[in-house]
Enzyme design. Sequence first.
Site: not given
Ligand code: 5U1
Length: 676
Positions: A39-40, A177, A229, A318, A294, A86
């Site tokens: 790769y390098d 994140e 995410y 949590k 979710k 959340l």
């Molecule tokens: N894995 C994950 N982290 N997180 C943080 N999903 C996720 N979804 C988020 C947040 C604040 O917000 C949506 C549900 C809107």
Amino acid sequence: MSGIPDKVAERAAALREEIDQHNYRYHALSEPKISDREYDELFRELTELEAAHPELVVPQSPTQRVGSAPVAGFAPAEHEAPMLSLDNGFSDEEIGDFDRRVRERLDEAGPISYAAEPKLDGVAIALQYVDGELVRAATRGDGRIGENVTHSARTIDSVPLCLQGSDYPQRFEVRGEVFMPHDGFEAFNERARAAGEKVFANPRNAAAGSLRQLNPEVAATRPLDIFIYGLARPADVEGLSGHLESLKRLREWGFKINPLARLASGAEGCLAYYREIGELRDELSYDIDGVVYKVDRFAWQRELGQVSRAPRWAIAHKYPAQEQVTTVEAVEWQVGRTGALTPVARLKPVLVGGVMVSNATLHNIDELSRKDVRAGDTVYVRRAGDVIPEVVRVALDRRPPKRTRIPRLPSTCPACGSDVERIEGEAVARCTGGLDCPAQRKEALRHFVSRLAMDIEGLGTKLIDQLVEAKLVETPADIYRLSGEQLLGLERMGEKSVKNLLQSIEKSKQTTLPRLLYALGIREVGEATAASLSEQFGSLEAVQRADEAALQAAPDIGPIVAGHIRAFLRQPRNLSVISRLKEYGVNWPSSEPLTEPAKGKLAGSTFVLTGTLSGMTRNEAKSRIQSMGGKVSSSISGKTSYVVVGDSPGSKAEKARKLGVTELSEDELVEMLGGT
Ligand code: 5U1
């Protein structure tokens, strides 16, 4: 390209594509096809070609991650769709309740399919793509406006600058994140320590500090990573029906998705996932503070909607926060904005989850008695995310043998000496000094200037203390009368900080009605209630005119909050603050009221909708009811006036029958609403 042999330009393009492919395989798929050395080699060849022919350089080239010179500051970045946070659940029961609420709202009896994912303890980020190229990266900020951190996000190797494939939307945004993995964090801190530079307390702070680096060259040396995410607006991508399906698509386009994301069936499936990830937690190479569930189906997410800044279709479960042992040096009483006295344990400083803790809340007098915390005690202290540290329990076997004093609620306020009153049956005791009490005044001012209120940057805790003690500021309105000379006379206020502060005070004058209503500090009026009042009434004058019944027509406002609002807006002292704010130039645009609630034919009636309506959507029904002064609630209670029963009603109809709530058919509702 002029002057460059075709072959060279073609080779550069081929190298870019090949390197992007390898990046994709490495980061998004975790399936590298070549060694790091190979790769390098490719990377070096491209760098050399571009150095020899600078015209070949394009911003999306993998060599251009450190694209720009240091930036001067962070430009505000307005989110096209709000960045939500959340709600949290800490126990199995809370997750069970969440699942029950979801099923009730959807009128679904069977188990719900949830997308379950680890919750990274990092920094939330929004990445915008146009024509497959990264055009902007922004932090969350207050959810509406964040900071533009494109220059540093580009330096993260797992953030694609160019997407794979071609079936992505022309313009869309993803959320994720940014985090610093453990090994990178340790190596980084070790280097910083050796160089005598700042070390970070934990990987989360390190990620936040690195992302907020003004110099992309420095940011590029920080070992940051990302997990995406979700989509900011799932509707941007055609044909997607659920969250996990969207993650699969995002992975195909080159985004790094957490491989532990998967479907869980019902609350039971979620709890099993929670335990499984909990067992893995210590082995993960990054910090997580929980898992997220979710509702997978997008149509259901839309139906469930959101409250305040959190969706109703998701919850963070949590893990228990880390605990540490320390000793209590004293138990003192802190006076809050509304005069509430909170017992606080002053602790021998201790590191909890990477943060030095020297105070912990004991919440209220009942909690203090229940936990029986005394000066000299050895205690377990806990921190959960951003939550204020708290004393979990006393190690009674380690209590000193000599007699220790049980802390008592003082009869007078420790800050102003006014009487302390405790209403029979309430856990909270309050100072009766009102805004004559300097502690309450300081807290009220802190709240007024805070980010979600008037957002006056540079007016921090210490400065407010000084302003109140020097009697320069008594009420929020006084902030707008401060002069440069007055501020220059204060500790640690040089020309530059005074200039900046005066600028941010000036800037805060252009505000909004929800911010102002929240900033005023009316008891029980948080951001959501302020927004709801603003939407319902449109102007401060209309809120002032509304009586308690009219106030209760606004969603989420019950008799207690309505009482607090009325009491606040009747106080001459508060009215004078409001008129002085206006006089000094603070202004907020009015909007059309949603309704004239006091006059609405349905004022005072609460409706619950269940089942499918044939002639209108639930949201249409809701806004028509509200426009006539009625309230719409999601659950049946003794306060419900009518339940509107559509096709295939769920358990709500049954519950309403048991409580004797009047049932309405859709036709009867339409008639009440004045036809059609
Ligand atoms: N894995 C994950 N982290 N997180 C943080 N999903 C996720 N979804 C988020 C947040 C604040 O917000 C949506 C549900 C809107």
